[in-house]
Design a protein around this motif. Structure first.
Motif, PDB file in Angstrom:
ATOM      1  N   GLU A  79      34.999  49.418  50.579  1.00 48.29           N
ATOM      2  CA  GLU A  79      34.559  48.296  49.755  1.00 48.29           C
ATOM      3  C   GLU A  79      34.645  48.639  48.272  1.00 48.29           C
ATOM      4  O   GLU A  79      35.064  47.814  47.454  1.00 48.29           O
ATOM      5  N   VAL A  80      34.277  49.869  47.917  1.00 46.07           N
ATOM      6  CA  VAL A  80      34.374  50.300  46.516  1.00 46.07           C
ATOM      7  C   VAL A  80      35.824  50.254  46.052  1.00 46.07           C
ATOM      8  O   VAL A  80      36.124  49.773  44.951  1.00 46.07           O
ATOM      9  N   ASP A  81      36.725  50.757  46.882  1.00 44.93           N
ATOM     10  CA  ASP A  81      38.151  50.743  46.532  1.00 44.93           C
ATOM     11  C   ASP A  81      38.628  49.313  46.298  1.00 44.93           C
ATOM     12  O   ASP A  81      39.411  49.048  45.368  1.00 44.93           O
ATOM     13  N   PHE A  82      38.161  48.393  47.125  1.00 43.47           N
ATOM     14  CA  PHE A  82      38.555  47.000  46.963  1.00 43.47           C
ATOM     15  C   PHE A  82      37.979  46.423  45.667  1.00 43.47           C
ATOM     16  O   PHE A  82      38.674  45.724  44.920  1.00 43.47           O
ATOM     17  N   LEU A  83      36.715  46.722  45.404  1.00 40.38           N
ATOM     18  CA  LEU A  83      36.063  46.219  44.192  1.00 40.38           C
ATOM     19  C   LEU A  83      36.764  46.733  42.933  1.00 40.38           C
ATOM     20  O   LEU A  83      36.855  46.018  41.934  1.00 40.38           O
ATOM     21  N   MET A  84      37.256  47.962  42.985  1.00 35.15           N
ATOM     22  CA  MET A  84      37.948  48.527  41.833  1.00 35.15           C
ATOM     23  C   MET A  84      39.282  47.837  41.554  1.00 35.15           C
ATOM     24  O   MET A  84      39.807  47.893  40.445  1.00 35.15           O
ATOM     25  N   GLN A 116      42.640  54.611  36.973  1.00 31.40           N
ATOM     26  CA  GLN A 116      43.577  54.354  35.883  1.00 31.40           C
ATOM     27  C   GLN A 116      44.211  52.970  35.990  1.00 31.40           C
ATOM     28  O   GLN A 116      44.415  52.303  34.973  1.00 31.40           O
ATOM     29  N   TYR A 117      44.530  52.539  37.222  1.00 26.51           N
ATOM     30  CA  TYR A 117      45.178  51.231  37.355  1.00 26.51           C
ATOM     31  C   TYR A 117      44.236  50.101  36.923  1.00 26.51           C
ATOM     32  O   TYR A 117      44.680  49.088  36.365  1.00 26.51           O
ATOM     33  N   THR A 118      42.939  50.283  37.153  1.00 24.82           N
ATOM     34  CA  THR A 118      41.971  49.292  36.700  1.00 24.82           C
ATOM     35  C   THR A 118      41.856  49.311  35.181  1.00 24.82           C
ATOM     36  O   THR A 118      41.839  48.270  34.524  1.00 24.82           O
TER      37      THR A 118
END
Length: 252
Positions: A79-84, A116-118
């Motif tokens: 979920e954290v990965d998705f939120l990022m 970095q992508y965010t």
């Protein structure tokens, strides 16, 4: 609706200059529909866009959205990965429209843990909109108020030790200058969706005299009329800031 906007604009003092929103209820919105939690987060992006544009139409100057808290790292990694990835998705989808509407994008929080992508997407949006003069859309990303206050105090101590700051000059205004958003006015109105009645470590210093508005509506369902309803409620309140009201009574 046009008449309502005209009515609100006739008394600019009743329009909150700065609205802050705790966008809660995405996961429960999805679960209610037997969908994965991430579906609620994805739907939330549409809400951000329509609420931003409606806030601009109403005359709000600053809109701060609690996008990701320092405590959100405790959630499942998936979920954290998705939120990022959501800031990148939002900006890739709506940045052109935000620019067309003269919206300026800003961000506050601890950026050291942001992928970095965010950061590339956020930095690009900030750079491309920095000259815009309309509503400021301020994302609180990896933000926590306790962390913000501790960081501000540490910086003040460092300046005192470096003889850049006289301890006797420290007051509330000076401490506010060390916060993450010193250029922004304190929020006039805080909206929390999703039915919870707490602040969740969000802008605790800045919310000292903010009007609080709680709604059971999940964030993905929050729409333009919901925002107008909150603004109408704000306009009916008497803000005293600890002083006396017009009838000679106090604020207790």
């Amino acid at each position: 609706m046009a008449e309502y906007h005209k009515q609100l604009s006739s008394d600019a003092q009743k329009i909150p200059e700065h609205v802050a929103i705790i966008m809660d209820g995405n996961g429960r919105w999805a679960q209610k529909r037997s969908l994965p939690r991430v579906s609620g987060h994805r739907e939330a992006l549409k809400t951000i866009k329509r609420v931003t544009l409606e806030a601009q139409r109403l005359g709000v100057k600053v809109l701060t959205l609690y996008a990701f808290s320092t405590e959100n790292w405790k959630r499942p990694k998936s979920e954290v990965d998705f939120l990022m990835k959501l800031p990148q998705q939002f900006l890739n989808t709506y940045l052109v429209e935000l620019i067309e509407n003269n919206v300026q994008v800003r961000v506050m929080g601890d950026m050291t843990r942001i992928p970095q992508y965010t950061m590339r997407a956020v930095s690009q949006a900030v750079e491309q909109t920095k000259s815009n003069t309309g509503l400021i859309l301020n994302f609180a990303l990896n933000y926590g108020s306790h962390s913000e206050i501790v960081s501000a105090v540490k910086k003040m101590v460092q300046d005192v030790q470096a003889r850049k700051l006289d301890p006797e000059s420290i007051d509330e205004d000076l401490l506010a200058d060390y916060m993450l958003s010193p250029a922004l006015p304190d929020p006039d109105l805080l909206i929390r969706t999703g039915g919870e009645l707490r602040l969740s470590n969000f802008m605790l210093w800045q919310l000292a005299y903010t009007e609080l508005y709680f709604t059971d509506t999940f964030w993905p369902d929050f729409n333009e009329e919901d925002l107008r309803k909150a603004v109408r409620e704000f306009a009916c309140r008497q803000r005293r800031f600890g002083g006396l009201n017009g009838k000679g009574g106090d604020n207790k």
